[in-house]
Design a protein around this motif. Structure first.
Motif, mmCIF file in Angstrom:
data_model
loop_
_atom_site.group_PDB
_atom_site.id
_atom_site.type_symbol
_atom_site.label_atom_id
_atom_site.label_comp_id
_atom_site.label_asym_id
_atom_site.label_seq_id
_atom_site.Cartn_x
_atom_site.Cartn_y
_atom_site.Cartn_z
ATOM 1 N N HIS A 52 -5.900 13.994 -18.944
ATOM 2 C CA HIS A 52 -6.982 13.282 -18.740
ATOM 3 C C HIS A 52 -6.797 11.681 -18.921
ATOM 4 O O HIS A 52 -7.574 10.962 -18.358
ATOM 5 N N MET A 53 -5.698 11.427 -19.765
ATOM 6 C CA MET A 53 -5.724 9.958 -20.099
ATOM 7 C C MET A 53 -4.289 9.765 -20.775
ATOM 8 O O MET A 53 -3.638 10.527 -21.319
ATOM 9 N N LYS A 65 -6.997 6.421 -17.031
ATOM 10 C CA LYS A 65 -6.943 5.237 -17.997
ATOM 11 C C LYS A 65 -5.589 5.171 -18.844
ATOM 12 O O LYS A 65 -5.306 6.347 -19.282
ATOM 13 N N ILE A 66 -5.253 4.064 -19.426
ATOM 14 C CA ILE A 66 -4.363 3.917 -20.344
ATOM 15 C C ILE A 66 -4.965 3.384 -21.582
ATOM 16 O O ILE A 66 -5.481 2.426 -21.651
ATOM 17 N N GLU A 67 -4.660 4.407 -22.864
ATOM 18 C CA GLU A 67 -5.249 3.689 -24.221
ATOM 19 C C GLU A 67 -3.962 3.485 -24.893
ATOM 20 O O GLU A 67 -3.111 4.351 -24.791
ATOM 21 N N PRO A 116 -5.190 -7.783 -28.869
ATOM 22 C CA PRO A 116 -5.177 -8.746 -27.837
ATOM 23 C C PRO A 116 -3.902 -8.540 -26.891
ATOM 24 O O PRO A 116 -3.851 -8.774 -25.627
ATOM 25 N N ARG A 117 -2.554 -8.446 -27.860
ATOM 26 C CA ARG A 117 -1.584 -8.336 -26.999
ATOM 27 C C ARG A 117 -1.536 -6.935 -26.212
ATOM 28 O O ARG A 117 -0.864 -6.763 -24.860
ATOM 29 N N ALA A 118 -2.259 -5.891 -26.690
ATOM 30 C CA ALA A 118 -2.328 -4.561 -25.815
ATOM 31 C C ALA A 118 -3.133 -4.809 -24.452
ATOM 32 O O ALA A 118 -2.824 -4.323 -23.390
ATOM 33 N N ALA A 119 -4.392 -5.551 -25.037
ATOM 34 C CA ALA A 119 -5.154 -5.943 -23.580
ATOM 35 C C ALA A 119 -4.550 -6.733 -22.771
ATOM 36 O O ALA A 119 -4.569 -6.192 -21.616
ATOM 37 N N ILE A 162 -8.128 0.733 -22.920
ATOM 38 C CA ILE A 162 -8.850 1.177 -24.185
ATOM 39 C C ILE A 162 -7.785 0.748 -25.504
ATOM 40 O O ILE A 162 -6.527 1.158 -25.112
ATOM 41 N N VAL A 163 -8.268 0.009 -26.332
ATOM 42 C CA VAL A 163 -7.400 -0.347 -27.517
ATOM 43 C C VAL A 163 -7.816 0.359 -28.535
ATOM 44 O O VAL A 163 -8.912 0.577 -28.859
#
Length: 273
Positions: free
Chosen positions: A152-153, A182-184, A194-197, A203-204
């Motif tokens: 699912h993700m 989606k990737i969390e 913010p680096r992940a975003a 989703i973080v």
């Protein structure tokens, strides 16, 4: 819908190969009674068990309804032997699911007292074979299922980052996932949020951060104008929920909703016609 093969397995586990205890003649009526206050769930599974045994069933409340001690939540009418064969399985499943729903409802209540928009979600820390029942119980309690399974993700965890780096891991999975998936991304410091975003997370996941650290991470995401959801997770208890709800996160996920919920005390009572 509960498959017949699953119900048969549940019953076989309880009855064994030579069940003398339930050889009771005649017809009987039964009732499933709450012995303490709580939110009811799992009635669909209990109903399926009795129907499989050709026992008539009528629920008196809906999944997600609150029951007080002494309330009847389900009634049966049918052969005494088959009723008694199914009652323990039905009680165990309903009690477990209702415990999950009750704990979820309390977590949701505490979150909404702080911020109406915060979602309470469960995780994949479910009992093997009972995930569907436990996830539906979370929904009955007002929570969110999170991902039902790995398909699912995509969740980029610390072991992925250790192997490929943060940006490399996100790029790797983005190239392989459907555009609908989606990737969390799990981060363990406010600075990495913010680096992940920026690297492409939808989703973080702020994992194992204190409420203060979580709030700093959310502030960094807002300062970066990141179009992502922020999720707090990692050992969060019902008592902790208000502190995390005040941080500005969108979601609070809690494994304890399913793996540590106390069973709601229910009792099945029957009498001959």
């Amino acid at each position: 819908m509960i498959p017949d093969s699953t119900i048969e397995r549940w019953l076989q586990e309880d009855l064994g190969h030579h069940d003398v205890t339930n050889h009771v003649p005649g017809e009987t009526q039964g009732r499933l009674v709450a012995k303490e206050d709580g939110v009811v769930a799992g009635l669909d599974a209990a109903t399926a068990v009795f129907e499989y045994l050709d026992v008539d069933v009528e629920t008196t409340v809906e999944n997600g309804d609150r029951a007080d001690a002494g309330d009847v939540v389900l009634r049966t009418d049918g052969p005494a032997q088959e009723t008694l064969r199914g009652e323990r399985v039905a009680v165990n499943i309903t009690g477990h699911a209702s415990g999950v729903a009750t704990k979820t409802r309390e977590a949701v209540k505490r979150a909404r007292e702080v911020d109406e928009s915060v979602r309470i979600a469960c995780t994949r820390k479910t009992t093997p074979g009972l995930r569907g029942i436990e996830k539906r119980a979370v929904v009955a309690g007002g929570g969110d299922t999170h991902r039902l399974d790995l398909s699912h993700m995509v969740m980029v965890k610390d072991n992925h980052v250790a192997e490929m780096g943060l940006t490399g891991a996100i790029k790797h999975f983005r190239e392989r996932a459907s555009f609908t998936t989606k990737i969390e991304v799990e981060v363990e410091s406010p600075e990495d949020a913010p680096r992940a975003a920026e690297a492409g997370a939808d989703i973080v996941l702020l994992d194992n951060l204190s409420p203060d650290e979580t709030e700093r991470a959310v502030e960094r995401l807002r300062a970066a104008e990141a179009d992502v959801l922020a999720e707090a997770s990692g050992g969060i208890t019902v008592a902790d929920v208000p502190d995390y709800a005040a941080t500005g996160v969108d979601v609070i996920s809690m494994g304890s909703l399913t793996h540590s919920a106390q069973t709601l005390d229910l009792s099945f009572r029957s009498g001959g016609l």
